[in-house]
Design a protein around this motif. Structure first.
Motif, PDB file in Angstrom:
ATOM      1  N   PRO A   4       0.833  -1.214   0.000  1.00  0.00           N
ATOM      2  CA  PRO A   4       0.000   0.000   0.000  1.00  0.00           C
ATOM      3  C   PRO A   4       0.867   1.263   0.000  1.00  0.00           C
ATOM      4  O   PRO A   4       1.922   1.291   0.652  1.00  0.00           O
ATOM      5  CB  PRO A   4      -0.785  -0.094   1.316  1.00  0.00           C
ATOM      6  CG  PRO A   4      -0.703  -1.528   1.729  1.00  0.00           C
ATOM      7  CD  PRO A   4       0.566  -2.080   1.152  1.00  0.00           C
ATOM      8  N   ILE A   5       0.424   2.286  -0.726  1.00  0.00           N
ATOM      9  CA  ILE A   5       1.257   3.485  -0.924  1.00  0.00           C
ATOM     10  C   ILE A   5       1.588   4.192   0.392  1.00  0.00           C
ATOM     11  O   ILE A   5       2.679   4.759   0.545  1.00  0.00           O
ATOM     12  CB  ILE A   5       0.608   4.430  -1.966  1.00  0.00           C
ATOM     13  CG1 ILE A   5       1.645   5.431  -2.476  1.00  0.00           C
ATOM     14  CG2 ILE A   5      -0.616   5.133  -1.416  1.00  0.00           C
ATOM     15  CD1 ILE A   5       1.299   6.011  -3.841  1.00  0.00           C
ATOM     16  N   ASP A   6       0.692   4.088   1.375  1.00  0.00           N
ATOM     17  CA  ASP A   6       0.976   4.768   2.653  1.00  0.00           C
ATOM     18  C   ASP A   6       2.082   4.072   3.446  1.00  0.00           C
ATOM     19  O   ASP A   6       2.519   4.566   4.482  1.00  0.00           O
ATOM     20  CB  ASP A   6      -0.308   4.897   3.495  1.00  0.00           C
ATOM     21  CG  ASP A   6      -0.882   3.538   3.875  1.00  0.00           C
ATOM     22  OD1 ASP A   6      -0.406   2.518   3.319  1.00  0.00           O
ATOM     23  OD2 ASP A   6      -1.797   3.493   4.711  1.00  0.00           O
ATOM     24  N   GLN A   7       2.543   2.892   2.956  1.00  0.00           N
ATOM     25  CA  GLN A   7       3.635   2.170   3.640  1.00  0.00           C
ATOM     26  C   GLN A   7       4.998   2.428   2.983  1.00  0.00           C
ATOM     27  O   GLN A   7       6.025   2.031   3.544  1.00  0.00           O
ATOM     28  CB  GLN A   7       3.355   0.662   3.605  1.00  0.00           C
ATOM     29  CG  GLN A   7       2.084   0.234   4.321  1.00  0.00           C
ATOM     30  CD  GLN A   7       2.212   0.375   5.829  1.00  0.00           C
ATOM     31  OE1 GLN A   7       3.254   0.071   6.397  1.00  0.00           O
ATOM     32  NE2 GLN A   7       1.160   0.883   6.478  1.00  0.00           N
ATOM     33  N   HIS A   8       5.010   3.071   1.800  1.00  0.00           N
ATOM     34  CA  HIS A   8       6.273   3.201   1.050  1.00  0.00           C
ATOM     35  C   HIS A   8       7.340   3.937   1.848  1.00  0.00           C
ATOM     36  O   HIS A   8       8.494   3.518   1.897  1.00  0.00           O
ATOM     37  CB  HIS A   8       6.024   3.903  -0.294  1.00  0.00           C
ATOM     38  CG  HIS A   8       5.221   3.078  -1.257  1.00  0.00           C
ATOM     39  ND1 HIS A   8       5.181   3.333  -2.609  1.00  0.00           N
ATOM     40  CD2 HIS A   8       4.434   1.977  -1.076  1.00  0.00           C
ATOM     41  CE1 HIS A   8       4.399   2.447  -3.212  1.00  0.00           C
ATOM     42  NE2 HIS A   8       3.920   1.623  -2.302  1.00  0.00           N
ATOM     43  N   GLU A   9       6.946   5.043   2.462  1.00  0.00           N
ATOM     44  CA  GLU A   9       7.885   5.863   3.235  1.00  0.00           C
ATOM     45  C   GLU A   9       8.523   5.024   4.362  1.00  0.00           C
ATOM     46  O   GLU A   9       9.741   5.017   4.529  1.00  0.00           O
ATOM     47  CB  GLU A   9       7.135   7.077   3.822  1.00  0.00           C
ATOM     48  CG  GLU A   9       7.931   7.929   4.786  1.00  0.00           C
ATOM     49  CD  GLU A   9       9.091   8.651   4.133  1.00  0.00           C
ATOM     50  OE1 GLU A   9       9.040   8.854   2.901  1.00  0.00           O
ATOM     51  OE2 GLU A   9      10.063   8.980   4.860  1.00  0.00           O
ATOM     52  N   ARG A  10       7.669   4.286   5.085  1.00  0.00           N
ATOM     53  CA  ARG A  10       8.175   3.484   6.204  1.00  0.00           C
ATOM     54  C   ARG A  10       9.121   2.384   5.691  1.00  0.00           C
ATOM     55  O   ARG A  10      10.184   2.156   6.270  1.00  0.00           O
ATOM     56  CB  ARG A  10       6.994   2.831   6.937  1.00  0.00           C
ATOM     57  CG  ARG A  10       7.393   2.068   8.195  1.00  0.00           C
ATOM     58  CD  ARG A  10       6.176   1.653   8.997  1.00  0.00           C
ATOM     59  NE  ARG A  10       5.446   0.561   8.360  1.00  0.00           N
ATOM     60  CZ  ARG A  10       5.645  -0.737   8.657  1.00  0.00           C
ATOM     61  NH1 ARG A  10       6.525  -1.096   9.557  1.00  0.00           N
ATOM     62  NH2 ARG A  10       4.947  -1.667   8.046  1.00  0.00           N
ATOM     63  N   TYR A  30       7.468  -2.331  -5.069  1.00  0.00           N
ATOM     64  CA  TYR A  30       6.202  -1.928  -4.444  1.00  0.00           C
ATOM     65  C   TYR A  30       5.001  -2.625  -5.090  1.00  0.00           C
ATOM     66  O   TYR A  30       3.982  -2.841  -4.434  1.00  0.00           O
ATOM     67  CB  TYR A  30       6.040  -0.405  -4.484  1.00  0.00           C
ATOM     68  CG  TYR A  30       6.972   0.329  -3.536  1.00  0.00           C
ATOM     69  CD1 TYR A  30       7.013   0.002  -2.178  1.00  0.00           C
ATOM     70  CD2 TYR A  30       7.826   1.339  -3.992  1.00  0.00           C
ATOM     71  CE1 TYR A  30       7.884   0.659  -1.301  1.00  0.00           C
ATOM     72  CE2 TYR A  30       8.692   2.005  -3.120  1.00  0.00           C
ATOM     73  CZ  TYR A  30       8.715   1.657  -1.789  1.00  0.00           C
ATOM     74  OH  TYR A  30       9.566   2.308  -0.919  1.00  0.00           O
TER      75      TYR A  30
END
Lengths: 227, 227
Positions: A4-10, A30
């Motif tokens: 999920p895109i909201d996990q990329h940063e982490r 991803y």
């Protein structure tokens, strides 16, 4: 299967190769990887299994070990944050059965990569090749270090080193059993008990039920290196 | 640096990947590799060296071993025809120092590949990637086997196995010294001498100066597996 895109940063904070600006690899990663959670104590791979996916650890640690016919164990290496298991990669790439056991030391969160893309990314990305060969180099040297320890270092030195390393992680008291130390170092519980008793007599440690208090860290540090 | 054209046929008989019809790799190989001869006993690489080339053995064998502070040695693996040293490849690809010693067991003829092309061929050839990962898998399992032997098998079983393996190469009498066996298996000469004496009392072998005659191969074969 995708992250999920909201996990990329982490994920980019846990996995170094995602910061190498290899856009093609990042896109593949991803879109083709997925997230998984494993529980402490859960078996990851048994000797003889074939490996269908490669896990990159986001947090927690896994232990890779050999188990002898006599029930003795020895740890080959641990896999921590951002790392992966070269034995798994090697099994995928060479289609051989897994030659050891892997188990979750702690709860683990991991990014899971299907085996068929492990191979195809090697053709496409020098960043991925560097990551995989970094694993090869690290693990070969981990396992050779185990050979070196087992063949050339007396068990009392190895136990002193084990205790000192635990202490250097900030533990003045270690919650463990003699059996856990034995399985770590490839010896029997009886040998561990005898050596811990010697260390207690020398006032280096104090052993209570389920706990080893480290009293004289300086001497433990010195002791691990004396041949 | 190139391989003379009259040698191509012979090399393709020694090196399997030259028969995979990867024309680009074959062209690169024949133009960028060169031939070298090394003498029995010649050191190939010392611990801590950086590796500037990868050798693929055409004939002969090399021994890769660790040397302990106390002078004890243990063999990690041998490199034979068509094979190469994964520790060298790993040092080249990850730019780390060589973590062991390598020496010529016999006279060796080898194809030598400069380090910078080892890396670039990985990007260009799936046949070369498969060759390198085949080495990774084989050597990891060789070294893990050493760990397993050292940790889980009694020394008398290991010496029985060593003698039996020599015999299965067709030698009914082995020209060797107790020190050579000790260096092979990571133990002391005294331990080897004691165990060989036991085997002699059991009429399994006969030890004379510089030679071990194998008398009862069946029992040696059985003995190596008993835990």
């Amino acid at each position: 299967m995708s992250i999920p895109i909201d996990q990329h940063e982490r994920l980019s904070q846990c996995i170094e190769f995602l910061n190498k600006n290899d856009k093609q690899l990042n896109t593949l990663f991803y879109s083709q990887a997925s997230l998984a959670k494993l529980e402490k104590g859960q078996p990851i791979c048994h000797e003889g299994n074939s490996c269908s996916q490669l896990a990159i650890v986001l947090n927690g640690t896994a232990r890779v070990y050999k188990l002898g016919e006599n029930g003795k164990e020895i740890t080959l290496y641990r896999v921590g944050q951002g790392e992966s298991c070269i034995l798994t990669a090697s099994c995928i790439l060479s289609e051989i059965p897994f030659p050891a056991f892997a188990v979750c030391d702690t709860n683990i969160e991991a990014a899971i990569i299907p085996s068929h893309v492990v191979q195809s990314w090697l053709a496409e990305s020098s960043v991925w090749r560097d990551y995989i060969f970094g694993l090869v180099a690290t693990r070969l040297s981990n396992i050779i270090q185990v050979v070196e320890d087992v063949v050339f270092r007396r068990m009392d030195r190895r136990i002193a080193g084990y205790l000192y390393n635990q202490a250097s992680k900030g533990n003045a008291a270690i919650s463990t059993t003699h059996q856990v130390i034995a399985s770590e170092l490839g010896t029997s519980r009886e040998v561990v008990s005898r050596i811990l008793k010697e260390f207690e007599h020398e006032d280096l440690i104090k052993v209570t039920r389920g706990t080893i208090q480290l009293i004289d860290l300086d001497t433990l540090r010195t002791k691990q290196h004396v041949s």
